[in-house]
Design an enzyme around this catalytic site. Structure first.
Site, mmCIF file in Angstrom:
data_model
loop_
_atom_site.group_PDB
_atom_site.id
_atom_site.type_symbol
_atom_site.label_atom_id
_atom_site.label_comp_id
_atom_site.label_asym_id
_atom_site.label_seq_id
_atom_site.Cartn_x
_atom_site.Cartn_y
_atom_site.Cartn_z
ATOM 1 N N CYS B 181 14.236 24.532 52.658
ATOM 2 C CA CYS B 181 13.377 25.333 53.515
ATOM 3 C C CYS B 181 12.230 24.513 54.100
ATOM 4 C CB CYS B 181 12.814 26.517 52.755
ATOM 5 S SG CYS B 181 14.080 27.611 52.118
ATOM 6 N N ARG B 227 10.287 30.507 59.566
ATOM 7 C CA ARG B 227 11.473 30.805 58.768
ATOM 8 C C ARG B 227 11.101 31.329 57.387
ATOM 9 N NH1 ARG B 227 16.830 27.724 57.322
ATOM 10 N NH2 ARG B 227 16.649 27.740 55.081
#
Lengths: 246, 280
Positions: B181, B227
């Site tokens: 991530c 995100r």
């Protein structure tokens, strides 16, 4: 113009010779002998005693929460792992974790606790170095302090890559390469102990006492498995450590 | 045509002998992982760019080989390859391909041809796998920064969120910001694609090219923050299952959409700026 291409052909051929030479050289220096023979039938579960020098395995520990992704990663990385909690003579608790990989190459390298703990969300601080005196050999130990919120976990560990016991990650690569150029694929072992404590100095002292006690209590073969040396040059005539071709 | 092509057949065969096995291993190894998934794409695009630049590079008038410069480069390449390939050090093994190509072009053609091929060669830098220690060293601070920014924004707009290191706690849920991530690989992929876009569009303005190439770094950071925030909100509103299930993939899509929008947005702004300057 056509005369200009005559030397080009010669040069192209010379370049090809150099390139094929590099391929041959790379093949010649690729290590093929595994140093892992010693461990082929050594099972950590039985080789590490459940009780020694006043320490005994704490059977009452609640089973750890298992993260399936984590287990899958561990199984691909390591040939053997051992996780136990021991209780000391005065009730102190120490967590022992040993991870063993048969071949140290690329993806399969040992993961250092500095990286593992951080990936789990811990913050890591270096706690300096220490050295264990185990009979004739000196074992360099790396100290770390991992913290996550209120949890403070002092860690002591060492790593063995083939013959070398190494304190830092850079030396992990150097050591692997040195042994690789001698034709050996070193095995790798991570020996880590930790405890939950906010007062770090006595915790490190306790951990080092545990490690020294354990090294004194295991049989010589297990000891060499833990701190080396394992290569045949250090043990002439010892059939149990002969290298095997993969 | 055949006359200028044929001397290249020998080193081409050499390249296949050297790097064929390397790329075979990569394709069956780390190029399959999420972190290095951009590798094969970059390789494919590099080859395509090289083929495209080739005719122009081979017909630079007055180009002369520079063997005195070429041979040392080829030797470095060969040594780096032999050490890297035998000891499994990918940065040396794959990195040597660049030295090798530069050396070969200098040896057989000259600096003029090299100049025409600089971009495809530069582009290849993105496919060299970095050593794990370097990736870790770069990823950890990025992870912390992404978590920090995501936490602060969500806290400001009133969500019950707190953070310990890279662990976000929102409502009753706890989320660990994973390596993937933080997106060192998304940074690489976006930077590579952005540069490709710039190269294909061929802006006349050097300033605009350089500015956009640099802007891609913060853009990729912002996209990662978005995100993580989207994932956090999905988990908070729709539960853990949704956050880890198909919506996880959706958040990845959001990342690239956001990055694309930010890049084109930044590019339009830059174009405006450049035009105003030209008009003034």
């Amino acid at each position: 113009m056509s005369t200009a291409f005559v030397p080009n052909w010669k040069r192209a051929a010379a370049a090809l010779a150099l390139m094929l030479g590099a391929v041959v050289l790379a093949q010649a220096f690729t290590p093929r002998a595994r140093l892992a023979a010693l461990s082929s039938d050594l099972k950590l579960e039985t080789a590490i005693p459940r009780a020694f020098a006043g320490w005994r395995v704490d059977n009452g520990t609640v089973a750890q929460v298992i993260n399936p992704q984590q287990v899958a990663l561990l199984n691909t990385l390591y040939a053997q792992t051992l996780t136990r909690t021991y209780i000391g003579p005065t009730g102190e608790r120490v967590m022992l974790s040993i991870a063993y990989g048969a071949a140290q190459a690329g993806e399969l390298e040992l993961h250092r606790p500095e990286v593992c703990y951080v990936a789990q969300g811990f913050q890591i601080r270096g706690g300096g170095h220490a050295a264990l005196q185990a009979d004739a050999s000196r074992v360099p130990v790396q100290r770390l302090l991992a913290s996550l919120g209120p949890r403070s976990e002092p860690i002591s560990y060492w790593m063995r890559v083939g013959d070398d016991v190494i304190p830092s990650g850079m030396q992990q690569q150097v050591s692997r390469m040195k042994q690789g150029l001698r034709g050996w694929i070193p095995d790798g072992l991570l020996f880590r102990v930790s405890s939950i404590a906010t007062d770090t100095a006595p915790a490190y002292a306790m951990q080092e006492r545990f490690m020294a006690d354990l090294l004194q209590s295991v049989d010589p073969r297990t000891r060499r498995f833990l701190i080396g040396p394992v290569s045949p040059s250090h043990a002439p005539g010892d059939a149990s450590v002969a290298t095997t071709a993969p | 045509m055949a006359a200028w092509l044929t001397p290249w057949l020998l080193p081409a065969a050499g390249l296949v002998a050297m790097y064929g096995p390397s790329f075979f291993d990569l394709l069956n190894g780390i190029w399959r992982t999420d972190e290095q998934g951009h590798g094969p794409i970059v390789l494919g695009i590099s080859i395509w760019l090289l083929v495209r630049a080739w005719p122009a590079a081979m017909s630079v008038p007055g180009d002369r080989p520079l063997p005195w410069l070429a041979w040392p480069m080829l030797l470095v390449a060969a040594a780096s390859y032999a050490l890297g390939r035998s000891q499994g050090i990918l940065i040396l093994e794959i990195g040597s391909l660049l030295w090798m190509l530069v050396g070969l072009v200098l040896l057989l053609r000259g600096p003029g041809a090299l100049k025409r091929m600089w971009f495809p060669l530069f582009f290849m830098l993105f496919m060299i796998p970095l050593p794990g220690t370097v990736v870790d060293a770069l990823t950890q601070p990025m992870k912390l920064a992404v978590s920090y920014v995501a936490e602060n924004i969500l806290y400001r707009i009133g969500y019950p969120i707190s953070r310990t290191g890279v662990i976000l706690q929102i409502g009753q849920y706890q989320l660990l910001v994973a390596d993937a991530c933080a997106g060192l690989h998304t940074l690489f992929t976006l930077e590579a694609l952005g540069l490709l876009y710039l190269n294909l569009v061929r802006h006349a303005s050097v300033f605009r090219n350089v500015a956009l190439a640099i802007l891609i770094v913060p853009i990729s950071f912002c996209a990662n923050v978005i995100r993580v925030m989207v994932l956090t909100l999905i988990t908070y509103h729709f539960g853990d299952e949704a956050g880890q299930g198909f919506l996880h993939g959706f958040a990845g899509l959001v990342l690239f959409m956001a990055a694309l929008l930010l890049i084109t947005g930044a590019d339009s702004l830059l174009r405006l700026g450049v035009r105003n300057k030209a008009a003034a």
